[in-house]
Design an enzyme around this catalytic site. Sequence first.
Site, PDB file in Angstrom:
ATOM      1  N   ASN A   3      84.041  -7.399  83.611  1.00 14.04           N
ATOM      2  CA  ASN A   3      84.444  -7.437  82.196  1.00 14.04           C
ATOM      3  C   ASN A   3      84.590  -5.992  81.731  1.00 14.04           C
ATOM      4  OD1 ASN A   3      84.635  -7.679  79.429  1.00 14.04           O
ATOM      5  ND2 ASN A   3      82.537  -8.419  79.141  1.00 14.04           N
ATOM      6  N   TRP A   4      85.822  -5.563  81.584  1.00 13.36           N
ATOM      7  CA  TRP A   4      86.054  -4.149  81.237  1.00 13.36           C
ATOM      8  C   TRP A   4      85.810  -3.860  79.761  1.00 13.36           C
ATOM      9  CZ3 TRP A   4      90.610  -1.291  84.085  1.00 13.36           C
ATOM     10  CH2 TRP A   4      90.300  -1.221  85.442  1.00 13.36           C
ATOM     11  N   LYS A   5      85.642  -4.914  78.946  1.00 11.46           N
ATOM     12  CA  LYS A   5      85.441  -4.720  77.493  1.00 11.46           C
ATOM     13  C   LYS A   5      86.581  -3.854  76.936  1.00 11.46           C
ATOM     14  CE  LYS A   5      80.605  -5.517  78.312  1.00 11.46           C
ATOM     15  NZ  LYS A   5      79.210  -5.317  77.932  1.00 11.46           N
ATOM     16  N   HIS A  60      81.326 -14.260  74.658  1.00 10.78           N
ATOM     17  CA  HIS A  60      80.495 -13.109  75.038  1.00 10.78           C
ATOM     18  C   HIS A  60      79.623 -12.719  73.844  1.00 10.78           C
ATOM     19  CE1 HIS A  60      79.295  -9.073  76.137  1.00 10.78           C
ATOM     20  NE2 HIS A  60      79.552  -9.406  77.378  1.00 10.78           N
ATOM     21  N   GLU A  94      78.924  -9.988  72.597  1.00 11.58           N
ATOM     22  CA  GLU A  94      79.518  -8.979  71.704  1.00 11.58           C
ATOM     23  C   GLU A  94      80.491  -9.629  70.729  1.00 11.58           C
ATOM     24  OE1 GLU A  94      80.735  -6.267  74.796  1.00 11.58           O
ATOM     25  OE2 GLU A  94      78.618  -5.875  75.214  1.00 11.58           O
ATOM     26  N   GLU A 123      73.776 -14.267  80.175  1.00 10.74           N
ATOM     27  CA  GLU A 123      73.658 -12.834  79.919  1.00 10.74           C
ATOM     28  C   GLU A 123      72.626 -12.594  78.821  1.00 10.74           C
ATOM     29  OE1 GLU A 123      77.468 -10.643  81.218  1.00 10.74           O
ATOM     30  OE2 GLU A 123      77.754 -11.313  79.181  1.00 10.74           O
ATOM     31  N   GLY A 136      74.146  -3.641  79.200  1.00  9.77           N
ATOM     32  CA  GLY A 136      74.387  -2.216  78.986  1.00  9.77           C
ATOM     33  C   GLY A 136      73.130  -1.387  78.792  1.00  9.77           C
ATOM     34  N   SER A 158      73.487  -5.530  83.188  1.00  9.29           N
ATOM     35  CA  SER A 158      73.021  -4.401  84.003  1.00  9.29           C
ATOM     36  C   SER A 158      73.012  -4.688  85.502  1.00  9.29           C
ATOM     37  CB  SER A 158      71.649  -3.928  83.518  1.00  9.29           C
ATOM     38  OG  SER A 158      71.746  -3.432  82.186  1.00  9.29           O
ATOM     39  N   GLY A 181      79.684  -5.640  83.513  1.00 15.83           N
ATOM     40  CA  GLY A 181      80.360  -4.795  82.534  1.00 15.83           C
ATOM     41  C   GLY A 181      80.594  -3.406  83.090  1.00 15.83           C
ATOM     42  N   GLY A 182      79.706  -2.472  82.724  1.00 12.38           N
ATOM     43  CA  GLY A 182      79.892  -1.060  83.060  1.00 12.38           C
ATOM     44  C   GLY A 182      80.208  -0.789  84.526  1.00 12.38           C
TER      45      GLY A 182
HETATM   46  P1  PGA Z   1      76.760  -4.620  81.670  1.00 12.12           P
HETATM   47  O1  PGA Z   1      77.555  -5.715  80.799  1.00 12.12           O
HETATM   48  O2  PGA Z   1      76.981  -4.974  83.119  1.00 12.12           O
HETATM   49  O3  PGA Z   1      77.392  -3.311  81.298  1.00 12.12           O
HETATM   50  O4  PGA Z   1      75.334  -4.729  81.296  1.00 12.12           O
HETATM   51  C1  PGA Z   1      77.593  -7.061  81.182  1.00 12.12           C
HETATM   52  C2  PGA Z   1      78.452  -7.848  80.226  1.00 12.12           C
HETATM   53  O5  PGA Z   1      78.366  -7.628  79.011  1.00 12.12           O
HETATM   54  O6  PGA Z   1      79.225  -8.727  80.659  1.00 12.12           O
END
Ligand code: PGA
Length: 260
Positions: free
Chosen positions: A19-21, A105, A107, A175, A181, A220, A241-242
Amino acid sequence: MPASAAPTPARPRPLVAGNWKMNGLEASLAEIAAMAGGYDDALRGRVDLLVCPPATLVGAAVAACAGKLAVGGQDCHPKASGAHTGDVAAEMLADLGAAYVIVGHSERRADHGESDAVVKSKAEAALRAGLVAIVCVGETEAQRRAGEMLDVVGAQIAGSLPAGASARNLVVAYEPVWAIGTGLTPTPADVAQVHGFIRERLAAALGEDGAGVRILYGGSVKPSNAAELMGVANVDGALVGGASLTAKDFLGIAAAYRSQ
Ligand code: PGA
């Protein structure tokens, strides 16, 4: 084992999804091409890979993948078209060659006030467009401290699952919000507890199909912890994510499946 015991259901084929956000410009397509290049036959035999770039890059990402990785969106509107400035329909993602879309998600639930009912309508839009819906659930730190983790996840599952869900068109991502993150992760025992609970809820909602729905862990995930997390019962992959922004880290996470 008694002769009458039901056979153990086959483990779903794992999925590692990036997930590149709100990250990525045209130059970032080189990372996607490198991911496709590093997805060798041994890895392909064991795990599906998916990258979800921002909507602006979905079409170009499909081209950069050369059919090797799947591409998905990060959100979609419940409706197929209409007066919804700035929104993207599931049909538009499918039209670009996307196969999946993330919905709900944390966010989006936090930044855009998305309720379970909204998430459900988005997941139904995904199914209508022929996409696989990745429905995200997870508790906040305060909810976990208050011991409400399973109640929160149970309510999100009950409220967000689309009508018509099956093992072919639904993925659930657990999640924990406090792990996203932050570099923090739950213990394998905690992950096992929540994933086992989600599996039970899916079986109650979908019957036999519930055993085939992939349940991803997200929050993470890194190359250094992927093997341990992916080895937990009922963890059928990761939502990353990251660490999905570079081919090196993303393939490093997928590599957890080389030895499983
Ligand atoms: P993260 O994000 O791997 O950067 O913790 C995961 C996500 O929000 O899907």
